[in-house]
Design a protein around this motif. Sequence first.
Motif, mmCIF file in Angstrom:
data_model
loop_
_atom_site.group_PDB
_atom_site.id
_atom_site.type_symbol
_atom_site.label_atom_id
_atom_site.label_comp_id
_atom_site.label_asym_id
_atom_site.label_seq_id
_atom_site.Cartn_x
_atom_site.Cartn_y
_atom_site.Cartn_z
ATOM 1 N N ALA A 135 -9.230 -4.214 12.238
ATOM 2 C CA ALA A 135 -8.506 -4.425 10.978
ATOM 3 C C ALA A 135 -8.147 -3.091 10.325
ATOM 4 O O ALA A 135 -7.032 -2.916 9.816
ATOM 5 C CB ALA A 135 -9.338 -5.289 10.027
ATOM 6 N N LEU A 136 -9.089 -2.146 10.342
ATOM 7 C CA LEU A 136 -8.791 -0.828 9.788
ATOM 8 C C LEU A 136 -7.645 -0.162 10.550
ATOM 9 O O LEU A 136 -6.767 0.463 9.939
ATOM 10 C CB LEU A 136 -10.034 0.065 9.832
ATOM 11 C CG LEU A 136 -11.083 -0.193 8.770
ATOM 12 C CD1 LEU A 136 -12.334 0.652 9.033
ATOM 13 C CD2 LEU A 136 -10.538 0.089 7.380
ATOM 14 N N GLY A 137 -7.648 -0.293 11.864
ATOM 15 C CA GLY A 137 -6.553 0.266 12.661
ATOM 16 C C GLY A 137 -5.212 -0.309 12.253
ATOM 17 O O GLY A 137 -4.231 0.421 12.087
ATOM 18 N N LEU A 138 -5.165 -1.630 12.075
ATOM 19 C CA LEU A 138 -3.923 -2.268 11.623
ATOM 20 C C LEU A 138 -3.502 -1.739 10.256
ATOM 21 O O LEU A 138 -2.340 -1.382 10.047
ATOM 22 C CB LEU A 138 -4.101 -3.786 11.533
ATOM 23 C CG LEU A 138 -3.927 -4.591 12.801
ATOM 24 C CD1 LEU A 138 -4.222 -6.059 12.549
ATOM 25 C CD2 LEU A 138 -2.532 -4.418 13.366
ATOM 26 N N ILE A 139 -4.442 -1.693 9.348
ATOM 27 C CA ILE A 139 -4.151 -1.215 7.990
ATOM 28 C C ILE A 139 -3.670 0.226 8.028
ATOM 29 O O ILE A 139 -2.671 0.583 7.393
ATOM 30 C CB ILE A 139 -5.392 -1.380 7.085
ATOM 31 C CG1 ILE A 139 -5.673 -2.857 6.842
ATOM 32 C CG2 ILE A 139 -5.219 -0.621 5.775
ATOM 33 C CD1 ILE A 139 -7.037 -3.146 6.235
ATOM 34 N N PHE A 140 -4.373 1.079 8.778
ATOM 35 C CA PHE A 140 -4.017 2.500 8.850
ATOM 36 C C PHE A 140 -2.602 2.700 9.386
ATOM 37 O O PHE A 140 -1.906 3.636 8.995
ATOM 38 C CB PHE A 140 -4.994 3.269 9.735
ATOM 39 C CG PHE A 140 -6.361 3.457 9.141
ATOM 40 C CD1 PHE A 140 -6.675 3.035 7.863
ATOM 41 C CD2 PHE A 140 -7.353 4.063 9.878
ATOM 42 C CE1 PHE A 140 -7.941 3.215 7.328
ATOM 43 C CE2 PHE A 140 -8.622 4.257 9.352
ATOM 44 C CZ PHE A 140 -8.916 3.827 8.072
ATOM 45 N N LEU A 141 -2.166 1.837 10.296
ATOM 46 C CA LEU A 141 -0.847 2.001 10.892
ATOM 47 C C LEU A 141 0.261 1.320 10.088
ATOM 48 O O LEU A 141 1.409 1.769 10.122
ATOM 49 C CB LEU A 141 -0.855 1.468 12.327
ATOM 50 C CG LEU A 141 -1.733 2.261 13.289
ATOM 51 C CD1 LEU A 141 -1.864 1.551 14.620
ATOM 52 C CD2 LEU A 141 -1.199 3.668 13.474
ATOM 53 N N ILE A 142 -0.080 0.271 9.369
ATOM 54 C CA ILE A 142 0.945 -0.478 8.631
ATOM 55 C C ILE A 142 1.191 0.084 7.233
ATOM 56 O O ILE A 142 2.342 0.191 6.799
ATOM 57 C CB ILE A 142 0.564 -1.973 8.564
ATOM 58 C CG1 ILE A 142 0.652 -2.581 9.960
ATOM 59 C CG2 ILE A 142 1.460 -2.728 7.592
ATOM 60 C CD1 ILE A 142 0.125 -3.996 10.064
ATOM 61 N N VAL A 143 0.138 0.454 6.533
ATOM 62 C CA VAL A 143 0.283 0.903 5.142
ATOM 63 C C VAL A 143 1.289 2.049 4.990
ATOM 64 O O VAL A 143 2.162 1.989 4.112
ATOM 65 C CB VAL A 143 -1.086 1.250 4.524
ATOM 66 C CG1 VAL A 143 -0.939 2.029 3.235
ATOM 67 C CG2 VAL A 143 -1.880 -0.022 4.285
ATOM 68 N N PRO A 144 1.241 3.105 5.822
ATOM 69 C CA PRO A 144 2.227 4.177 5.640
ATOM 70 C C PRO A 144 3.677 3.699 5.789
ATOM 71 O O PRO A 144 4.581 4.262 5.185
ATOM 72 C CB PRO A 144 1.876 5.193 6.729
ATOM 73 C CG PRO A 144 0.425 4.963 6.990
ATOM 74 C CD PRO A 144 0.241 3.473 6.828
ATOM 75 N N LEU A 145 3.890 2.644 6.567
ATOM 76 C CA LEU A 145 5.243 2.113 6.743
ATOM 77 C C LEU A 145 5.726 1.337 5.519
ATOM 78 O O LEU A 145 6.932 1.214 5.296
ATOM 79 C CB LEU A 145 5.296 1.192 7.973
ATOM 80 C CG LEU A 145 4.988 1.843 9.311
ATOM 81 C CD1 LEU A 145 4.912 0.802 10.406
ATOM 82 C CD2 LEU A 145 6.034 2.899 9.639
ATOM 83 N N LEU A 146 4.802 0.811 4.753
ATOM 84 C CA LEU A 146 5.153 -0.025 3.606
ATOM 85 C C LEU A 146 5.349 0.768 2.319
ATOM 86 O O LEU A 146 5.924 0.244 1.356
ATOM 87 C CB LEU A 146 4.064 -1.079 3.385
ATOM 88 C CG LEU A 146 3.801 -2.034 4.550
ATOM 89 C CD1 LEU A 146 2.655 -2.969 4.225
ATOM 90 C CD2 LEU A 146 5.066 -2.822 4.889
ATOM 91 N N LEU A 147 4.884 1.979 2.293
ATOM 92 C CA LEU A 147 4.941 2.785 1.074
ATOM 93 C C LEU A 147 6.177 3.684 1.064
ATOM 94 O O LEU A 147 6.717 4.007 2.127
ATOM 95 C CB LEU A 147 3.681 3.636 0.968
ATOM 96 C CG LEU A 147 2.375 2.849 0.815
ATOM 97 C CD1 LEU A 147 1.186 3.782 0.902
ATOM 98 C CD2 LEU A 147 2.355 2.078 -0.493
ATOM 99 N N PRO A 148 6.588 4.106 -0.122
ATOM 100 C CA PRO A 148 7.700 5.072 -0.182
ATOM 101 C C PRO A 148 7.331 6.345 0.582
ATOM 102 O O PRO A 148 6.166 6.740 0.629
ATOM 103 C CB PRO A 148 7.846 5.366 -1.677
ATOM 104 C CG PRO A 148 7.113 4.272 -2.381
ATOM 105 C CD PRO A 148 6.087 3.746 -1.439
ATOM 106 N N SER A 149 8.318 6.968 1.179
ATOM 107 C CA SER A 149 8.055 8.127 2.046
ATOM 108 C C SER A 149 7.345 9.256 1.317
ATOM 109 O O SER A 149 6.529 9.963 1.920
ATOM 110 C CB SER A 149 9.342 8.627 2.685
ATOM 111 O OG SER A 149 10.249 9.053 1.693
ATOM 112 N N GLU A 150 7.621 9.432 0.021
ATOM 113 C CA GLU A 150 6.949 10.519 -0.698
ATOM 114 C C GLU A 150 5.453 10.256 -0.854
ATOM 115 O O GLU A 150 4.660 11.186 -0.975
ATOM 116 C CB GLU A 150 7.599 10.812 -2.055
ATOM 117 C CG GLU A 150 7.775 9.652 -2.987
ATOM 118 C CD GLU A 150 9.044 8.826 -2.712
ATOM 119 O OE1 GLU A 150 9.169 7.774 -3.362
ATOM 120 O OE2 GLU A 150 9.865 9.200 -1.879
ATOM 121 N N VAL A 151 5.027 8.999 -0.799
ATOM 122 C CA VAL A 151 3.602 8.656 -0.835
ATOM 123 C C VAL A 151 3.047 8.625 0.590
ATOM 124 O O VAL A 151 1.978 9.163 0.875
ATOM 125 C CB VAL A 151 3.368 7.291 -1.526
ATOM 126 C CG1 VAL A 151 1.913 6.881 -1.443
ATOM 127 C CG2 VAL A 151 3.847 7.333 -2.973
#
Length: 190
Positions: A54-70
């Motif tokens: 689950a952490l692996g999924l979160i780690f890979l998905i979260v950066p894609l969902l946030l604005p690029s500056e974050v």
Amino acid sequence: MPESALARTVGYVWSFATIFPAILETNQLIKPIFKNVSKKPSKPTDKKLSVYFALGLIFLIVPLLLPSEVASYLFALVWVGFAFLLEPLNYKLGGESLFKEFENGKLTTLFSLFLAGLICGVLWEFWNYWAIGKWIYTVPIPFAGPRIFEMPLLGFLGFPAFAVEVYSLQNFLIVVLKKNQRLAELFGVV
């Protein structure tokens, strides 16, 4: 960078086609150094494996969902995301896995991967520094440290993590290929 998308893609594929074997071969070369590094044996529970996945999924998905500056500040999540995602799968599918080594009380592969990643990273950055066409890194964190060649010091932490990801990905692909005999024969994995 070449303007042609095809030329860029071929360049990327060629780069990673040389990076993966370099890390894995370096790992095999230095593994004997760590043959006696051990820990208390510990069998991973299904809950622990699920948490890592689950952490692996979160780690890979979260950066894609946030604005690029974050998202640009979350590069460390991507450094470890695939290892967290794939290692539990490798273990559950019966493939080579760091969890299997931990179960046997060994840290040999983990430590040799860390050193292999660092060795390869230093060599790549050395060669990159002198290249005509080279990577220039921008790191959004002010405390990234001084540059060693073109890489900020903090960036070198990514190479050991990347080596673990390469190992995890290779083992996952071997498991998948072995499950499909036709593909295994095609790629010479028996």
